[in-house]
Design a protein around this motif. Structure first.
Motif, PDB file in Angstrom:
ATOM      1  N   ALA A 106       0.837  -1.197   0.000  1.00  0.00           N
ATOM      2  CA  ALA A 106       0.000   0.000   0.000  1.00  0.00           C
ATOM      3  C   ALA A 106       0.869   1.243   0.000  1.00  0.00           C
ATOM      4  N   PHE A 107       0.432   2.265  -0.695  1.00  0.00           N
ATOM      5  CA  PHE A 107       1.085   3.573  -0.784  1.00  0.00           C
ATOM      6  C   PHE A 107       2.443   3.515  -1.492  1.00  0.00           C
ATOM      7  N   SER A 108       2.732   2.421  -2.225  1.00  0.00           N
ATOM      8  CA  SER A 108       4.027   2.305  -2.901  1.00  0.00           C
ATOM      9  C   SER A 108       3.972   2.758  -4.361  1.00  0.00           C
ATOM     10  N   SER A 109       2.791   2.886  -4.925  1.00  0.00           N
ATOM     11  CA  SER A 109       2.673   3.238  -6.343  1.00  0.00           C
ATOM     12  C   SER A 109       2.630   4.750  -6.546  1.00  0.00           C
ATOM     13  N   PRO A 110       3.454   5.256  -7.456  1.00  0.00           N
ATOM     14  CA  PRO A 110       3.360   6.684  -7.776  1.00  0.00           C
ATOM     15  C   PRO A 110       2.010   7.035  -8.420  1.00  0.00           C
ATOM     16  N   PHE A 111       1.311   6.062  -8.964  1.00  0.00           N
ATOM     17  CA  PHE A 111      -0.007   6.315  -9.562  1.00  0.00           C
ATOM     18  C   PHE A 111      -1.069   6.611  -8.512  1.00  0.00           C
ATOM     19  N   ASN A 112      -0.800   6.262  -7.267  1.00  0.00           N
ATOM     20  CA  ASN A 112      -1.780   6.533  -6.214  1.00  0.00           C
ATOM     21  C   ASN A 112      -2.089   8.028  -6.126  1.00  0.00           C
ATOM     22  N   LYS A 113      -1.092   8.865  -6.345  1.00  0.00           N
ATOM     23  CA  LYS A 113      -1.275  10.323  -6.272  1.00  0.00           C
ATOM     24  C   LYS A 113      -1.097  10.994  -7.638  1.00  0.00           C
ATOM     25  N   ASN A 114      -1.300  10.249  -8.707  1.00  0.00           N
ATOM     26  CA  ASN A 114      -1.207  10.827 -10.046  1.00  0.00           C
ATOM     27  C   ASN A 114      -2.541  11.484 -10.400  1.00  0.00           C
ATOM     28  N   TYR A 115      -2.514  12.771 -10.701  1.00  0.00           N
ATOM     29  CA  TYR A 115      -3.746  13.505 -11.011  1.00  0.00           C
ATOM     30  C   TYR A 115      -3.762  14.025 -12.448  1.00  0.00           C
ATOM     31  N   GLN A 116      -2.841  13.547 -13.304  1.00  0.00           N
ATOM     32  CA  GLN A 116      -2.805  13.963 -14.701  1.00  0.00           C
ATOM     33  C   GLN A 116      -3.960  13.331 -15.476  1.00  0.00           C
ATOM     34  N   ALA A 117      -4.373  14.003 -16.546  1.00  0.00           N
ATOM     35  CA  ALA A 117      -5.390  13.447 -17.435  1.00  0.00           C
ATOM     36  C   ALA A 117      -4.735  12.433 -18.358  1.00  0.00           C
ATOM     37  N   GLY A 118      -5.395  11.318 -18.554  1.00  0.00           N
ATOM     38  CA  GLY A 118      -4.867  10.294 -19.438  1.00  0.00           C
ATOM     39  C   GLY A 118      -5.593   8.983 -19.244  1.00  0.00           C
ATOM     40  N   VAL A 119      -4.952   7.919 -19.678  1.00  0.00           N
ATOM     41  CA  VAL A 119      -5.539   6.585 -19.578  1.00  0.00           C
ATOM     42  C   VAL A 119      -4.514   5.626 -18.972  1.00  0.00           C
ATOM     43  N   TYR A 120      -4.999   4.703 -18.170  1.00  0.00           N
ATOM     44  CA  TYR A 120      -4.174   3.673 -17.555  1.00  0.00           C
ATOM     45  C   TYR A 120      -4.363   2.390 -18.362  1.00  0.00           C
ATOM     46  N   VAL A 121      -3.240   1.837 -18.833  1.00  0.00           N
ATOM     47  CA  VAL A 121      -3.287   0.636 -19.656  1.00  0.00           C
ATOM     48  C   VAL A 121      -2.593  -0.514 -18.937  1.00  0.00           C
ATOM     49  N   CYS A 122      -2.859  -1.721 -19.400  1.00  0.00           N
ATOM     50  CA  CYS A 122      -2.251  -2.917 -18.823  1.00  0.00           C
ATOM     51  C   CYS A 122      -0.750  -2.925 -19.093  1.00  0.00           C
ATOM     52  N   LYS A 123       0.027  -3.149 -18.064  1.00  0.00           N
ATOM     53  CA  LYS A 123       1.483  -3.216 -18.189  1.00  0.00           C
ATOM     54  C   LYS A 123       1.914  -4.423 -19.027  1.00  0.00           C
ATOM     55  N   GLY A 124       1.080  -5.446 -19.085  1.00  0.00           N
ATOM     56  CA  GLY A 124       1.423  -6.641 -19.830  1.00  0.00           C
ATOM     57  C   GLY A 124       1.138  -6.564 -21.318  1.00  0.00           C
ATOM     58  N   CYS A 125       0.093  -5.782 -21.712  1.00  0.00           N
ATOM     59  CA  CYS A 125      -0.299  -5.819 -23.130  1.00  0.00           C
ATOM     60  C   CYS A 125      -0.812  -4.492 -23.681  1.00  0.00           C
ATOM     61  N   ASP A 126      -0.797  -3.430 -22.891  1.00  0.00           N
ATOM     62  CA  ASP A 126      -1.209  -2.085 -23.323  1.00  0.00           C
ATOM     63  C   ASP A 126      -2.706  -1.924 -23.599  1.00  0.00           C
ATOM     64  N   THR A 127      -3.533  -2.822 -23.107  1.00  0.00           N
ATOM     65  CA  THR A 127      -4.980  -2.659 -23.251  1.00  0.00           C
ATOM     66  C   THR A 127      -5.442  -1.520 -22.348  1.00  0.00           C
ATOM     67  N   PRO A 128      -6.198  -0.538 -22.860  1.00  0.00           N
ATOM     68  CA  PRO A 128      -6.730   0.533 -22.013  1.00  0.00           C
ATOM     69  C   PRO A 128      -7.714  -0.038 -20.984  1.00  0.00           C
ATOM     70  N   LEU A 129      -7.489   0.276 -19.707  1.00  0.00           N
ATOM     71  CA  LEU A 129      -8.290  -0.299 -18.623  1.00  0.00           C
ATOM     72  C   LEU A 129      -9.119   0.723 -17.855  1.00  0.00           C
ATOM     73  N   PHE A 130      -8.517   1.875 -17.537  1.00  0.00           N
ATOM     74  CA  PHE A 130      -9.174   2.885 -16.706  1.00  0.00           C
ATOM     75  C   PHE A 130      -8.848   4.282 -17.226  1.00  0.00           C
ATOM     76  N   LYS A 131      -9.827   5.188 -17.156  1.00  0.00           N
ATOM     77  CA  LYS A 131      -9.607   6.589 -17.537  1.00  0.00           C
ATOM     78  C   LYS A 131      -9.332   7.405 -16.281  1.00  0.00           C
ATOM     79  N   SER A 132      -8.464   8.394 -16.412  1.00  0.00           N
ATOM     80  CA  SER A 132      -8.108   9.221 -15.257  1.00  0.00           C
ATOM     81  C   SER A 132      -9.318   9.967 -14.696  1.00  0.00           C
ATOM     82  N   GLU A 133     -10.295  10.277 -15.528  1.00  0.00           N
ATOM     83  CA  GLU A 133     -11.491  10.988 -15.044  1.00  0.00           C
ATOM     84  C   GLU A 133     -12.314  10.151 -14.064  1.00  0.00           C
ATOM     85  N   HIS A 134     -12.052   8.842 -14.010  1.00  0.00           N
ATOM     86  CA  HIS A 134     -12.771   7.954 -13.090  1.00  0.00           C
ATOM     87  C   HIS A 134     -11.914   7.536 -11.901  1.00  0.00           C
TER      88      HIS A 134
END
Length: 160
Positions: free
Chosen positions: A60-88
């Motif tokens: 817990a609290f080890s990911s820099p994405f926990n406090k990432n507030y930039q606009a963009g999309v989060y994709v799978c590290k294994g295959c680049d499939t878009p999984l989550f939008k930053s707006e959500h």
């Protein structure tokens, strides 16, 4: 008396390891992208492999994405499939990146009993990589869902 006690102990041990408590297995053949364990190990870091391929959990609290507030999309590290939008994405206080919804069709769900009770586990629908779990304690004003995701399973692509 000793035989009865031994029989009772054996019965208890085996009843605690019932098939109902075992993790519902996901077969790699159900996914569009399949690789051997050696191929995954060559592509991913040890921590990424542990989370994505072995259903591990990062600290817990080890990911820099926990406090990432930039606009963009989060994709799978294994295959680049878009999984989550930053707006959500929202700050759940849990210590892991949290989203109130997934990109529909790109996340698959299964049930795990690793902690002795049923939890809904999330996987990349394309490669089967373990992402985290979804809970019903998210923001009530949106979906009520908290997709609690391991940051190491994600890659962030900012909007330009």
């Amino acid at each position: 008396m000793n035989k009865i006690l031994l029989l009772l102990v054996i019965t208890i041990v085996f009843s605690c390891n019932s098939s109902a408590q075992k993790k519902q297995e996901k077969s790699d053949e159900n996914f569009k992208i399949t690789k051997t364990e050696a191929e995954w190990k060559a592509q991913l870091t040890d921590k990424e492999y542990y989370v994505l391929r072995k259903s591990g959990t990062e600290a817990a609290f080890s990911s820099p994405f926990n406090k990432n507030y930039q606009a963009g999309v989060y994709v799978c590290k294994g295959c680049d499939t878009p999984l989550f939008k930053s707006e959500h994405k929202y700050d759940s206080g849990s210590g892991w990146p949290s989203f109130d919804r997934e990109i529909e069709g790109n996340v698959a769900f299964s049930t795990d009993y690793d902690l002795g009770y049923a939890r809904t586990e999330e996987h990349c629908a394309t490669c089967g990589g373990h992402l985290g779990h979804v809970f019903n304690d998210g923001p009530r004003e949106t979906t009520g869902k908290r997709h609690c995701i391991n940051g190491v399973a994600l890659k962030f692509i900012p909007n330009y």
